[in-house]
Design a protein around this motif. Structure first.
Motif, PDB file in Angstrom:
ATOM      1  N   MET A 138      -0.948   9.625   0.765  1.00  0.00           N
ATOM      2  CA  MET A 138      -1.737   8.336   0.658  1.00  0.00           C
ATOM      3  C   MET A 138      -0.627   7.180   0.766  1.00  0.00           C
ATOM      4  O   MET A 138       0.284   7.102   0.343  1.00  0.00           O
ATOM      5  CB  MET A 138      -2.262   8.462  -0.745  1.00  0.00           C
ATOM      6  CG  MET A 138      -3.009   7.196  -1.108  1.00  0.00           C
ATOM      7  SD  MET A 138      -3.591   7.272  -2.915  1.00  0.00           S
ATOM      8  CE  MET A 138      -4.348   6.017  -3.168  1.00  0.00           C
ATOM      9  N   GLY A 139      -1.220   6.170   1.661  1.00  0.00           N
ATOM     10  CA  GLY A 139      -0.377   4.980   1.918  1.00  0.00           C
ATOM     11  C   GLY A 139       0.859   5.092   2.794  1.00  0.00           C
ATOM     12  O   GLY A 139       1.566   4.214   2.965  1.00  0.00           O
ATOM     13  N   TRP A 180      -1.541  17.758   5.083  1.00  0.00           N
ATOM     14  CA  TRP A 180      -2.177  16.568   4.763  1.00  0.00           C
ATOM     15  C   TRP A 180      -1.705  15.371   4.975  1.00  0.00           C
ATOM     16  O   TRP A 180      -0.454  15.236   5.550  1.00  0.00           O
ATOM     17  CB  TRP A 180      -2.371  16.534   3.001  1.00  0.00           C
ATOM     18  CG  TRP A 180      -1.154  16.069   2.302  1.00  0.00           C
ATOM     19  CD1 TRP A 180      -1.118  14.901   1.502  1.00  0.00           C
ATOM     20  CD2 TRP A 180       0.252  16.638   2.360  1.00  0.00           C
ATOM     21  NE1 TRP A 180       0.106  14.583   0.972  1.00  0.00           N
ATOM     22  CE2 TRP A 180       0.890  15.813   1.398  1.00  0.00           C
ATOM     23  CE3 TRP A 180       0.494  17.716   2.644  1.00  0.00           C
ATOM     24  CZ2 TRP A 180       2.053  16.191   1.118  1.00  0.00           C
ATOM     25  CZ3 TRP A 180       1.904  18.251   2.341  1.00  0.00           C
ATOM     26  CH2 TRP A 180       2.819  17.397   1.740  1.00  0.00           C
ATOM     27  N   TYR A 218       0.704  -1.225   0.009  1.00  0.00           N
ATOM     28  CA  TYR A 218       0.212  -0.217  -0.047  1.00  0.00           C
ATOM     29  C   TYR A 218       0.745   1.315   0.002  1.00  0.00           C
ATOM     30  O   TYR A 218       0.305   2.181  -0.188  1.00  0.00           O
ATOM     31  CB  TYR A 218      -0.806  -0.002   1.385  1.00  0.00           C
ATOM     32  CG  TYR A 218      -2.246  -1.005   1.232  1.00  0.00           C
ATOM     33  CD1 TYR A 218      -3.222  -0.499   0.371  1.00  0.00           C
ATOM     34  CD2 TYR A 218      -2.125  -1.965   2.004  1.00  0.00           C
ATOM     35  CE1 TYR A 218      -4.255  -1.191   0.210  1.00  0.00           C
ATOM     36  CE2 TYR A 218      -3.282  -2.936   2.087  1.00  0.00           C
ATOM     37  CZ  TYR A 218      -4.482  -2.423   1.098  1.00  0.00           C
ATOM     38  OH  TYR A 218      -5.567  -3.341   0.960  1.00  0.00           O
ATOM     39  N   ASN A 238     -11.844   0.834  -6.871  1.00  0.00           N
ATOM     40  CA  ASN A 238     -11.663   0.925  -5.411  1.00  0.00           C
ATOM     41  C   ASN A 238     -11.741  -0.659  -4.921  1.00  0.00           C
ATOM     42  O   ASN A 238     -12.721  -1.139  -4.964  1.00  0.00           O
ATOM     43  CB  ASN A 238     -12.989   1.746  -4.832  1.00  0.00           C
ATOM     44  CG  ASN A 238     -12.822   2.164  -3.164  1.00  0.00           C
ATOM     45  OD1 ASN A 238     -11.861   2.834  -2.791  1.00  0.00           O
ATOM     46  ND2 ASN A 238     -13.804   1.567  -2.617  1.00  0.00           N
ATOM     47  N   GLY A 247       2.135  11.242  -2.505  1.00  0.00           N
ATOM     48  CA  GLY A 247       1.889  10.016  -1.607  1.00  0.00           C
ATOM     49  C   GLY A 247       2.661   9.446  -0.743  1.00  0.00           C
ATOM     50  O   GLY A 247       3.997  10.302  -0.676  1.00  0.00           O
ATOM     51  N   GLY A 259      -1.362  11.255  -4.389  1.00  0.00           N
ATOM     52  CA  GLY A 259      -2.729  10.976  -3.752  1.00  0.00           C
ATOM     53  C   GLY A 259      -3.847  11.068  -4.779  1.00  0.00           C
ATOM     54  O   GLY A 259      -3.651  11.700  -5.820  1.00  0.00           O
ATOM     55  N   GLY A 260      -4.871   9.994  -4.580  1.00  0.00           N
ATOM     56  CA  GLY A 260      -6.001  10.105  -5.012  1.00  0.00           C
ATOM     57  C   GLY A 260      -5.949  10.101  -6.794  1.00  0.00           C
ATOM     58  O   GLY A 260      -5.073   9.204  -7.300  1.00  0.00           O
ATOM     59  N   LYS A 269      -6.933   2.777  -7.692  1.00  0.00           N
ATOM     60  CA  LYS A 269      -5.973   1.869  -8.009  1.00  0.00           C
ATOM     61  C   LYS A 269      -6.200   1.394  -9.443  1.00  0.00           C
ATOM     62  O   LYS A 269      -7.505   1.632  -9.896  1.00  0.00           O
ATOM     63  CB  LYS A 269      -5.721   0.874  -6.902  1.00  0.00           C
ATOM     64  CG  LYS A 269      -5.272   1.189  -5.657  1.00  0.00           C
ATOM     65  CD  LYS A 269      -3.943   1.681  -5.458  1.00  0.00           C
ATOM     66  CE  LYS A 269      -3.463   2.235  -4.349  1.00  0.00           C
ATOM     67  NZ  LYS A 269      -3.705   1.486  -3.151  1.00  0.00           N
TER      68      LYS A 269
END
Length: 873
Positions: free
Chosen positions: A307-308, A304, A253, A548, A278, A259-260, A397
């Protein structure tokens, strides 16, 4: 002109005559469903088991004997023994019969009492552990599911930070048989930990009972061969290759660098990665678990959570596993002082790991870098031994495909495996509810390389450590002021990116060259980008990186063109349901199972929903009876599919995850056909999956556009004795069949049988659907059968060019790209084709067939098409 898609063009013998490319169009047939909203099942599902409270259902495997094995992953510690521990076990007293029907077991009722919720329950048979977390193995030198440092110390005993979960998360199980009857061999089990674990346990069946030999089990990750490839990380589900080797998926992950739905181009255009970067960009930061609070201190309201980033924690454990010397630590926390001797290379994780020589004393792991790098949940290697489908878990993803140049086992070494990696671009077909909305699929090529090439690129980053994070990105000497150096480095990486690895600028330049030159013509030093930064590269070229929780892919072991491969989306939400990107579904937060029909080249180009879960607003009773949050999927040899849940809490009357068995519907299929102008060809009408046989029926087959192709004749299969003559319509647009199976040729359990054959003639250039209307069909017990119609397509090539001055033969598509380079129809591209096109460019036979002769792809026929065709010589 109607839309034509290659998804249905399956007739290879006829396709050779004119090719299989796009000509123009046909409308896809819409299936009519009783229920157009969630939940929905095309076929039927039955609950076979519920697992112990708190546990997921993972790692399903069905032996040749029909017995089922699976993992109890992270059960509640409050469950009664033995179900307070994770483990792997088998259902005793029940064997699947592989007859294609769920009639062999009654549906299991949901667990109602606390006792039922605390244990594994099945519709038939009893579950018994073969191995459980922490058990002593390998002569007492190891523990089941526990990685060690090179000196044999359990990693859990080296670090002071909390290390929950070691051995508690078994997932994949695949059995490699060592005898002819499949009753002895090795069980390979993944454990989702960092460092990752793959346990090999000898098991055998004697006196009707499976037993494990824990004394001779071993933790493969503790071998030198595994450390030489960097070990593994978060080993999730996997696959058993057609050549009988386990493949383990690293669910890293931590791999996102943005991100996003953001792209690296967005960062470059903004001049800053604040709010967009990320977690992987902070891979080699010391004590990375503190990064979110550090970003708050630096950026305040603009801070922020990358992500991951949570999955980056534990890199110190990986370092110690690889042999790093433990550094000064604060009790209860991760390392504070940076590791500078041995540190894991971020590009060595997020791969598919094949265990070659699986039954030898020293199994050899190989990381298939050519498959790309992601949070892999699973691969699916198809029977052609070249095509691999891959799903990356989590939000935003992608889904990917790799096709090797040659069958993988035929390469002299796995390092030589070479092929092309592609990313899925998906488009919704229509605007209806999820249950009736297919996904049209296009594969965007990312690049072509070999394992050896990519390994050399990865090795360039082997010496990067946590010390480099500070010395590359901070002016302050970390030895004098560690906190100050960390703050400087965090700010620099957040804004400008991590200079220790592939840079933003390299990715943007790769994408620019890709757009200008194509994937195979980028600069040599940029070829590494799509294999090392797969998700970021796919985003740059417009792939649908918004799935997702794509958590399961499987087909049966010998699947071939015409069979199905299944894709499980655990929760259809997030970026699949917003107003950005390619996918804008209504949310189905309990998930969807898609299936795709394999085409002649093992490609898939359309996903259709077959199981759609309920939504949170649905009644408890409906949720109790529905599949929720599908995880692993496994297709048995008879075509039924095991669907495993990872639902957590979703408003059911019970808290347990379940395993369901999906029985696909019967299918009535008509082949596809490519035919030359004025020529004829045949297609078969085939009935598949009829577990209770066939008594008879009445069916009409039609072509939507008789000006493209006509039905000129039809006949029944010889096995059907009682029939009414096929009634072909006067205009050739339809044929009606009525038949009875008096001799029981279509018997119970028949996988596939041909009902009839149709002869069609190409009457005009273009494409048309062949559709099926089922008026009535009964099985041997008199029960109505409702098979799913699978339409075909007829593609008719352009007529001959030049009249009397031409060859009289229809043009052909020599390379299958949908353009008819062989203008004179002699079967090859030569200078005479250029001359013939030039001389007859103004003829209607050319001007009215721009889809066939628009070689410069500008949407019309002009003299530059002659030049473009000449350039192909």
């Amino acid at each position: 002109m109607v839309e034509f898609t290659r998804r249905k063009l399956m007739a290879t013998s006829a396709a050779a005559a004119i090719g299989t490319g796009m000509l123009g169009a046909t409308s896809a047939q819409e299936d009519e469903h009783d229920t157009l909203t969630a939940p929905y099942v095309n076929g039927s599902i039955k609950r076979f088991l519920t697992t112990a409270r708190g546990a997921e259902v993972t790692g399903p495997f069905v032996f040749e004997t029909g017995e089922l094995l699976y993992s109890v992953q992270h059960p509640s510690r409050d469950n009664p023994e033995p179900f307070d521990r994770a483990g792997v076990g088998v259902i005793e007293g029940f064997q699947f019969e592989f007859d294609g029907t769920n009639d062999e077991f009654d549906e299991l009722e949901p667990p109602r009492s606390e006792r039922e919720r605390g244990r594994v329950r099945s519709s038939a048979g009893e579950y018994r552990y073969l191995a459980a977390e922490g058990e002593s193995i390998n002569g007492g030198t190891e523990r089941w599911g526990h990685p060690q440092t090179p000196d044999g110390t359990d990693v859990a005993d080296v670090v002071d930070e909390s290390y929950e979960g070691v051995g508690h998360n078994p997932d994949m199980n695949f059995f490699v048989s060592t005898n002819d009857d499949g009753t002895e061999g090795y069980l390979f089990t993944n454990n989702e930990t960092t460092p990752g674990c793959i346990t090999r346990t000898p098991i055998g069946r004697a006196d009707g009972r499976w037993e494990a030999d824990l004394e001779n089990a071993m933790e493969l990750e503790n071998t030198d061969a595994f450390r030489e490839i960097g070990g593994t990380k978060i080993n999730c589900y996997g696959d058993l290759s057609p050549w009988e080797t386990p493949l383990s998926a690293e669910e890293d992950y931590a791999h996102p660098r943005v991100g996003g739905l953001a792209t690296v181009s967005d960062i470059v255009e903004a001049g800053s990665g604040v709010g967009l970067r990320g977690g992987n960009e902070f891979w080699n930061r010391p004590n990375v678990g503190e990064l979110p609070s550090a970003l708050e201190d630096i950026f305040g309201d603009d801070a922020w959570t990358p992500m991951g980033i949570w999955a980056n924690t534990g890199t110190e454990k990986l370092a110690y596993y690889l042999g790093a010397e433990p550094v000064d630590r604060v009790e209860g926390e991760n390392a504070r002082e940076p590791i500078g001797d041995v540190f894991p290379n971020r590009y060595r994780y997020g791969h598919i790991v094949e265990i070659t020589e699986p039954a030898s004393d020293d199994p050899v792991p190989v990381k298939h870098h050519v498959f790309g790098r992601a949070a892999w949940e699973c691969p699916e290697v198809l029977a052609d031994e070249k095509t691999v489908y891959l799903a990356s878990d989590g939000g935003a993803k992608g889904i990917y495909k790799f096709v090797a140049d040659e069958p993988i086992p035929e390469y002299e070494t796995r390092a030589d495996v070479r092929g092309t990696l592609s990313a899925m671009k998906a488009t919704e077909v229509g605007e209806g509810p999820v249950a009736e909305t297919d996904l049209e699929v296009e594969w965007l090529e990312l690049g072509t390389a070999s394992n050896a090439e990519i390994e050399s690129w990865i090795a360039d980053y082997d010496d990067v450590t946590q010390v480099d994070y500070l010395e590359t990105h901070a002016e302050t000497d970390w030895r004098e002021d560690l906190e100050g150096a960390l703050m400087e480095a965090d700010e620099t990486v957040a804004i400008d990116g991590n200079r220790d690895y592939i840079t933003d600028e390299e990715i943007v330049e790769w994408a620019a060259q890709y757009d200008e030159r194509g994937p195979d013509s980028v600069d040599e030093d940029l070829r590494r980008v799509p294999f090392l930064e797969t998700r970021a590269a796919a985003k740059e070229i417009g792939a649908s990186v918004e799935f997702n929780k794509a958590e399961g892919i499987d087909s049966h072991d010998e699947a071939e063109p015409g069979d199905f491969v299944y894709f499980g989306i655990s929760s259809l939400g997030g970026y699949m349901t917003d107003d950005r990107g390619d996918l804008r579904f209504d949310e189905v937060d309990s998930g969807v199972v898609y299936r795709a029909e394999l085409e002649d080249d093992y490609d898939v180009s359309r996903l259709e929903p077959v199981v759609v879960g309920p939504n949170a607003s649905d009644a408890e009773s409906l949720k109790d009876a529905s599949l929720i949050n599908v995880d692993n999927v496994m297709v048995m040899d008879d075509g039924r599919v095991l669907l495993c849940e990872d639902k957590g809490s979703f408003g059911r009357s019970y808290p347990n995850d379940a395993m369901w068995v999906y029985e696909p519907p019967a299918t009535l299929r008509v082949d596809s056909l490519a035919v030359s102008h004025d020529a004829t060809g045949e297609v078969d009408l085939t009935l598949s999956r009829i577990p209770d046989g066939l008594a008879g029926g009445r069916v009409t087959v039609s072509v939507e556009h008789a000006d493209v192709a006509e039905i000129v004749d039809a006949s029944y299969h010889d096995a059907l004795e009682l029939t009414a003559d096929p009634a072909v319509g006067d205009d050739g647009s339809s044929v009606a069949f009525r038949f009875a199976d008096l001799d029981d040729e279509f018997e119970a359990g028949l996988e596939e049988g041909t009902l009839a054959t149709l002869e069609l003639e190409g009457t005009g250039t273009g494409a048309t659907d062949i559709t099926i209307d089922i008026h009535a069909m009964d099985d041997d017990s008199g029960t109505p059968i409702e098979p799913q119609p699978r339409p075909g397509i007829v593609v008719t090539g352009p007529p001959s060019i030049g009249g009397g001055s031409g060859s009289g033969r229809a043009p052909t598509d020599v390379d299958g790209d949908g353009l008819f380079e062989d203008v004179n129809g002699n079967g090859r591209l030569d200078y005479d084709d250029v001359v013939l096109l030039f001389e007859h460019l103004e003829d209607e036979s050319v001007q009215l067939n721009d889809g066939a002769f628009d070689f410069n792809e500008n949407g019309r026929i002009d003299y530059d098409d002659v030049v473009a065709l000449s350039d192909e010589l």
